[in-house]
Design a protein around this motif. Structure first.
Motif, PDB file in Angstrom:
ATOM      1  N   ALA A   1       7.010  52.638  68.679  1.00 37.55           N
ATOM      2  CA  ALA A   1       6.854  51.998  69.986  1.00 37.55           C
ATOM      3  C   ALA A   1       5.380  51.740  70.265  1.00 37.55           C
ATOM      4  O   ALA A   1       4.495  52.334  69.652  1.00 37.55           O
ATOM      5  CB  ALA A   1       7.434  52.880  71.082  1.00 37.55           C
ATOM      6  N   GLY A   2       5.133  50.848  71.208  1.00 37.16           N
ATOM      7  CA  GLY A   2       3.776  50.567  71.635  1.00 37.16           C
ATOM      8  C   GLY A   2       3.789  49.674  72.855  1.00 37.16           C
ATOM      9  O   GLY A   2       4.816  49.106  73.214  1.00 37.16           O
ATOM     10  N   THR A   3       2.647  49.555  73.496  1.00 37.49           N
ATOM     11  CA  THR A   3       2.491  48.652  74.633  1.00 37.49           C
ATOM     12  C   THR A   3       1.386  47.659  74.314  1.00 37.49           C
ATOM     13  O   THR A   3       0.473  47.964  73.546  1.00 37.49           O
ATOM     14  CB  THR A   3       2.136  49.416  75.918  1.00 37.49           C
ATOM     15  N   SER A   4       1.477  46.465  74.883  1.00 36.35           N
ATOM     16  CA  SER A   4       0.490  45.422  74.683  1.00 36.35           C
ATOM     17  C   SER A   4       0.310  45.154  73.188  1.00 36.35           C
ATOM     18  O   SER A   4       1.268  44.816  72.503  1.00 36.35           O
ATOM     19  CB  SER A   4      -0.822  45.788  75.370  1.00 36.35           C
ATOM     20  N   THR A   5      -0.886  45.325  72.672  1.00 32.08           N
ATOM     21  CA  THR A   5      -1.128  45.087  71.250  1.00 32.08           C
ATOM     22  C   THR A   5      -0.259  46.002  70.391  1.00 32.08           C
ATOM     23  O   THR A   5       0.269  45.570  69.358  1.00 32.08           O
ATOM     24  CB  THR A   5      -2.616  45.297  70.921  1.00 32.08           C
TER      25      THR A   5
ATOM     26  N   LYS B   1       1.883  52.600  47.083  1.00 30.07           N
ATOM     27  CA  LYS B   1       1.500  53.147  45.779  1.00 30.07           C
ATOM     28  C   LYS B   1       2.530  54.163  45.300  1.00 30.07           C
ATOM     29  O   LYS B   1       2.822  54.256  44.113  1.00 30.07           O
ATOM     30  CB  LYS B   1       0.121  53.791  45.850  1.00 30.07           C
ATOM     31  N   LEU B   2       3.098  54.926  46.239  1.00 32.96           N
ATOM     32  CA  LEU B   2       4.072  55.954  45.880  1.00 32.96           C
ATOM     33  C   LEU B   2       5.487  55.416  45.729  1.00 32.96           C
ATOM     34  O   LEU B   2       6.216  55.802  44.816  1.00 32.96           O
ATOM     35  CB  LEU B   2       4.082  57.060  46.940  1.00 32.96           C
ATOM     36  N   ASP B   3       5.896  54.528  46.658  1.00 27.43           N
ATOM     37  CA  ASP B   3       7.295  54.111  46.732  1.00 27.43           C
ATOM     38  C   ASP B   3       7.550  52.651  46.349  1.00 27.43           C
ATOM     39  O   ASP B   3       8.666  52.175  46.474  1.00 27.43           O
ATOM     40  CB  ASP B   3       7.832  54.368  48.139  1.00 27.43           C
ATOM     41  N   GLY B   4       6.519  51.934  45.941  1.00 31.04           N
ATOM     42  CA  GLY B   4       6.716  50.557  45.492  1.00 31.04           C
ATOM     43  C   GLY B   4       6.290  49.528  46.523  1.00 31.04           C
ATOM     44  O   GLY B   4       6.131  49.826  47.709  1.00 31.04           O
ATOM     45  N   GLU B   5       6.074  48.321  46.070  1.00 29.95           N
ATOM     46  CA  GLU B   5       5.566  47.212  46.882  1.00 29.95           C
ATOM     47  C   GLU B   5       6.452  46.894  48.087  1.00 29.95           C
ATOM     48  O   GLU B   5       5.977  46.408  49.107  1.00 29.95           O
ATOM     49  CB  GLU B   5       5.412  45.967  46.002  1.00 29.95           C
ATOM     50  N   ASP B   6       7.750  47.165  47.990  1.00 29.81           N
ATOM     51  CA  ASP B   6       8.664  46.849  49.096  1.00 29.81           C
ATOM     52  C   ASP B   6       8.696  47.913  50.182  1.00 29.81           C
ATOM     53  O   ASP B   6       9.381  47.736  51.196  1.00 29.81           O
ATOM     54  CB  ASP B   6      10.085  46.641  48.568  1.00 29.81           C
ATOM     55  N   ALA B   7       7.980  49.006  50.017  1.00 32.64           N
ATOM     56  CA  ALA B   7       7.958  50.066  51.030  1.00 32.64           C
ATOM     57  C   ALA B   7       7.313  49.544  52.310  1.00 32.64           C
ATOM     58  O   ALA B   7       6.302  48.846  52.281  1.00 32.64           O
ATOM     59  CB  ALA B   7       7.191  51.278  50.521  1.00 32.64           C
ATOM     60  N   ARG B   8       7.926  49.854  53.442  1.00 31.73           N
ATOM     61  CA  ARG B   8       7.412  49.456  54.754  1.00 31.73           C
ATOM     62  C   ARG B   8       7.427  50.672  55.662  1.00 31.73           C
ATOM     63  O   ARG B   8       8.249  51.581  55.502  1.00 31.73           O
ATOM     64  CB  ARG B   8       8.273  48.343  55.377  1.00 31.73           C
ATOM     65  N   ILE B   9       6.545  50.682  56.651  1.00 33.73           N
ATOM     66  CA  ILE B   9       6.442  51.812  57.570  1.00 33.73           C
ATOM     67  C   ILE B   9       7.774  52.079  58.280  1.00 33.73           C
ATOM     68  O   ILE B   9       8.111  53.216  58.574  1.00 33.73           O
ATOM     69  CB  ILE B   9       5.276  51.621  58.559  1.00 33.73           C
ATOM     70  N   ALA B  10       8.554  51.040  58.518  1.00 35.79           N
ATOM     71  CA  ALA B  10       9.849  51.197  59.178  1.00 35.79           C
ATOM     72  C   ALA B  10      10.827  52.022  58.336  1.00 35.79           C
ATOM     73  O   ALA B  10      11.801  52.554  58.861  1.00 35.79           O
ATOM     74  CB  ALA B  10      10.458  49.830  59.484  1.00 35.79           C
ATOM     75  N   ASP B  11      10.554  52.154  57.054  1.00 37.12           N
ATOM     76  CA  ASP B  11      11.406  52.973  56.187  1.00 37.12           C
ATOM     77  C   ASP B  11      11.213  54.465  56.429  1.00 37.12           C
ATOM     78  O   ASP B  11      12.038  55.275  56.021  1.00 37.12           O
ATOM     79  CB  ASP B  11      11.101  52.686  54.708  1.00 37.12           C
ATOM     80  N   TYR B  12      10.118  54.842  57.092  1.00 40.05           N
ATOM     81  CA  TYR B  12       9.755  56.237  57.229  1.00 40.05           C
ATOM     82  C   TYR B  12       9.935  56.794  58.643  1.00 40.05           C
ATOM     83  O   TYR B  12       9.827  57.986  58.845  1.00 40.05           O
ATOM     84  CB  TYR B  12       8.298  56.438  56.803  1.00 40.05           C
TER      85      TYR B  12
END
Length: 76
Positions: A19-23, A3-14
């Protein structure tokens, strides 16, 4: 974010590191794996559908039952 940065914004941009394990590892891979334009393949909103479609293949029910009740585990 979208909503703030546009439809192409992804969490990887921030974030520099996710990181994570399993799921969590699967979610991390989905949020950060690049497409042909070096943008993340998936948005967070895509993850639920991925799990609904692929969960039976990734986490077979007989394996989940074994984890829940070790007595159900088969001898190999």
């Amino acid at each position: 974010m979208q909503k703030l940065d546009g439809e192409d914004a992804r969490i990887a941009d921030y974030f520099d590191v996710i990181a994570g394990t399993s799921t969590g590892g699967l979610v991390t891979a989905m949020l950060t794996s690049p497409d042909e334009n070096n943008r993340p393949l998936f948005a967070a909103k895509d993850i639920k559908d991925f799990y609904l479609d692929n969960c039976p293949k990734i986490f077979p029910q007989d394996r989940l039952a074994q984890l829940a009740d070790p007595k159900l585990s088969r001898p190999y």
